[in-house]
Design an enzyme around this catalytic site. Sequence first.
Site, PDB file in Angstrom:
ATOM      1  N   HIS A  98       1.387  -1.158  -0.116  1.00 29.90           N
ATOM      2  CA  HIS A  98      -0.054   0.145   0.144  1.00 29.90           C
ATOM      3  C   HIS A  98       0.340   1.293   0.249  1.00 29.90           C
ATOM      4  O   HIS A  98       1.537   1.273   1.335  1.00 29.90           O
ATOM      5  CB  HIS A  98      -0.844  -0.322   1.262  1.00 29.90           C
ATOM      6  CG  HIS A  98      -1.792  -0.910   1.162  1.00 29.90           C
ATOM      7  ND1 HIS A  98      -2.548  -1.898   2.466  1.00 29.90           N
ATOM      8  CD2 HIS A  98      -2.393  -1.567   0.639  1.00 29.90           C
ATOM      9  CE1 HIS A  98      -3.442  -2.958   1.895  1.00 29.90           C
ATOM     10  NE2 HIS A  98      -3.285  -2.330   0.909  1.00 29.90           N
ATOM     11  N   GLU A 101       1.505   3.607   3.263  1.00 30.66           N
ATOM     12  CA  GLU A 101       2.305   3.039   4.117  1.00 30.66           C
ATOM     13  C   GLU A 101       4.160   3.249   3.996  1.00 30.66           C
ATOM     14  O   GLU A 101       4.147   1.848   3.381  1.00 30.66           O
ATOM     15  CB  GLU A 101       1.111   1.399   4.488  1.00 30.66           C
ATOM     16  CG  GLU A 101      -0.291   1.397   4.615  1.00 30.66           C
ATOM     17  CD  GLU A 101      -1.345   0.327   4.571  1.00 30.66           C
ATOM     18  OE1 GLU A 101      -0.342  -1.226   4.705  1.00 30.66           O
ATOM     19  OE2 GLU A 101      -2.222   0.688   5.004  1.00 30.66           O
ATOM     20  N   HIS A 222       3.079  -3.993   6.453  1.00 25.71           N
ATOM     21  CA  HIS A 222       1.733  -2.267   6.423  1.00 25.71           C
ATOM     22  C   HIS A 222       2.565  -1.619   7.416  1.00 25.71           C
ATOM     23  O   HIS A 222       3.272  -1.660   8.070  1.00 25.71           O
ATOM     24  CB  HIS A 222       0.826  -3.369   6.791  1.00 25.71           C
ATOM     25  CG  HIS A 222       0.238  -4.243   5.297  1.00 25.71           C
ATOM     26  ND1 HIS A 222      -1.015  -3.553   4.560  1.00 25.71           N
ATOM     27  CD2 HIS A 222       0.630  -5.644   4.442  1.00 25.71           C
ATOM     28  CE1 HIS A 222      -0.840  -4.895   2.940  1.00 25.71           C
ATOM     29  NE2 HIS A 222       0.611  -5.599   3.424  1.00 25.71           N
ATOM     30  N   GLU A 314       1.443  -5.503  11.278  1.00 27.16           N
ATOM     31  CA  GLU A 314       1.153  -4.007  10.605  1.00 27.16           C
ATOM     32  C   GLU A 314       2.778  -3.313  11.610  1.00 27.16           C
ATOM     33  O   GLU A 314       2.318  -3.574  13.211  1.00 27.16           O
ATOM     34  CB  GLU A 314       0.115  -3.705  11.571  1.00 27.16           C
ATOM     35  CG  GLU A 314      -1.580  -4.698  10.469  1.00 27.16           C
ATOM     36  CD  GLU A 314      -1.847  -3.728   8.771  1.00 27.16           C
ATOM     37  OE1 GLU A 314      -1.234  -2.520   9.548  1.00 27.16           O
ATOM     38  OE2 GLU A 314      -2.417  -4.319   8.355  1.00 27.16           O
TER      39      GLU A 314
END
Length: 440
Positions: A98, A101, A222, A314
Site C-alpha cells: 500500500h 504505508e 504494512h 502492521e
Amino acid sequence: MGHFNILVLLLVCSIITLNQLGQCRQSDDDHYVYKHHNNLELNVLLQKINTKCPSISRLYQLTERSVNGWPLTVIELSTNPGQHQLLVPEVKIVANMHGNEVLGREMLLRLADYICTEYLNNNKDIVQLLNRTRIHIMPSMNPDGWDIAANNYRSSDWLLGRANLNGVDLNRDFPDLDVVEFRKGNKEDFVSSLVNHQMQPETRAIVQWILTNPFVLSANLHGGALVANYPYDETPDGSTNTYTPSPDDQTFKHLARTYASNHKTMAKQSSRCDNDEDFTKQGGITNGAAWYSVAGGMQDFNYLASNCFEITLELGCQKFPPIEKLPVEWENNREALISFIKQAHIGIKGLVRDSNGYSIDGAIIRVQNITNGENRVINHDLTTTSDGEYWRLLTPGVYEVMATKQNYIPEIKTVVIKPKSSEQNEHAEIVNFNLKKFYY
C-alpha cells in the site's frame, strides 16, 4: 558510488521539487541517513549497498514494472548471490504494498544496509545468518502509490496513495485461492483462478516471483496498526470477522509471536492504536480473518499457491510517520526482523531421492502431528523442488512425515522436534527420504 551515478543523482535533485519529506542528498560516509527515500533515491541507495557489499549482494528487478514504469527492485543478500544453494532456505520480505504505508519501506532499506554493514564488521550473528540463509528484500511493491502519498502526505485522507496508479488495492488483487481451498477445489480450479483473474502488473510480477522461487518464509510489511497478522485472511462463509485457522495455525501463531515478542512495543500493553482492537491481550498477534476478512490477499496466496509461509506485519499506527521517528522505529523492529528471518530454520528439511540417488522433483511431503497422541494430519502438503529439496516449518513436537510420489513406494519417518533454548541457534532437522519405484 561511481562519479556518473553521483552526477545523475545531483542532476535529478536539481529538477525535483524538494518538499518536507527530506532533502535529496548523498552522504559521503557510511552512516545511514534516515529519511523518506523517494523512488529514485530508493534505487540509488540499493545500488550503494550493493557496491559496498558486492560479495554478498545482488540487485535484480521483477519481470514487470509498475504502471508508471518504476522497477520493482529486489536486493538479495547471501554468501552466494544469484545462485540457489542446496537446502539453504530462501526468505523474502516485501514492503510498501500500500503506497501510503511507508514505514516498512524505510525499515527494509535500513535492514539491507544493516546486514551489509554488520557482515563487513564480522558480526557473528549476521555472518552465520547469511551463511545459511538467502534473503530477498523488496522495499517497495507499489512505487506509484508512494508517489501519490508522498505528494499529499499532509492529507487527512486515510486511503490516498493506498492503491496503485490504476486505483487497484494490490492486497485484493491476487487470485482468491481461499475460495478454492474452502470448496476443496482441484488443480483445474487453481489454474482457472490464475487465468481468469486480470491482475495488475505489480501483482503479476509478484505471482511469477512466488511461483518460480523456492521461498520458505515471507513477511509482508504494512502500516496503520500494530500487530502481527497470520492466515487465513479470508473467512469461508463471507462473514466480516471469524477466526479462520489454516492447517498450520500452530506454526503461524509461532511465527507471528516471534515477531511481536521481539518487537519493542508490539506485544506490550498501552501500545494499541486509537479506535483499534487491543491486540496486546493476544500477545500482539491476530488471525487475519478474525480481525477482518480479506479476499485476494498476498498472504494467503503465498500459502495456498506455493511452499511459502507468509505473515503480514502492521508496523505502527502512523502510515507516514515523520522522519524523526524513523531511528526509533528501526530500534523497535531491528531484532524482530532478524529473529523472524531465522524462523526459516525451524522444523525439518531434507532431500528426496530415488534408489539410484537421483532427485525426485514434485514429491509430496505430508505431515501428521502425533504429539501426545493427537494424530492430526496437517492438511497442507508441500512439494519438492527440481533438486528434490523440501523445507517444512514446524513447531516442537512429534510428527510422522511421509514422502510420496506416483509410481513410488511411500516412505514414512517419525521425527521428534525438540524445543530450543534462547541461547541455541535454531536449525531445521535433516530428514532425507529414499523412494523405491513401485513395479506393477
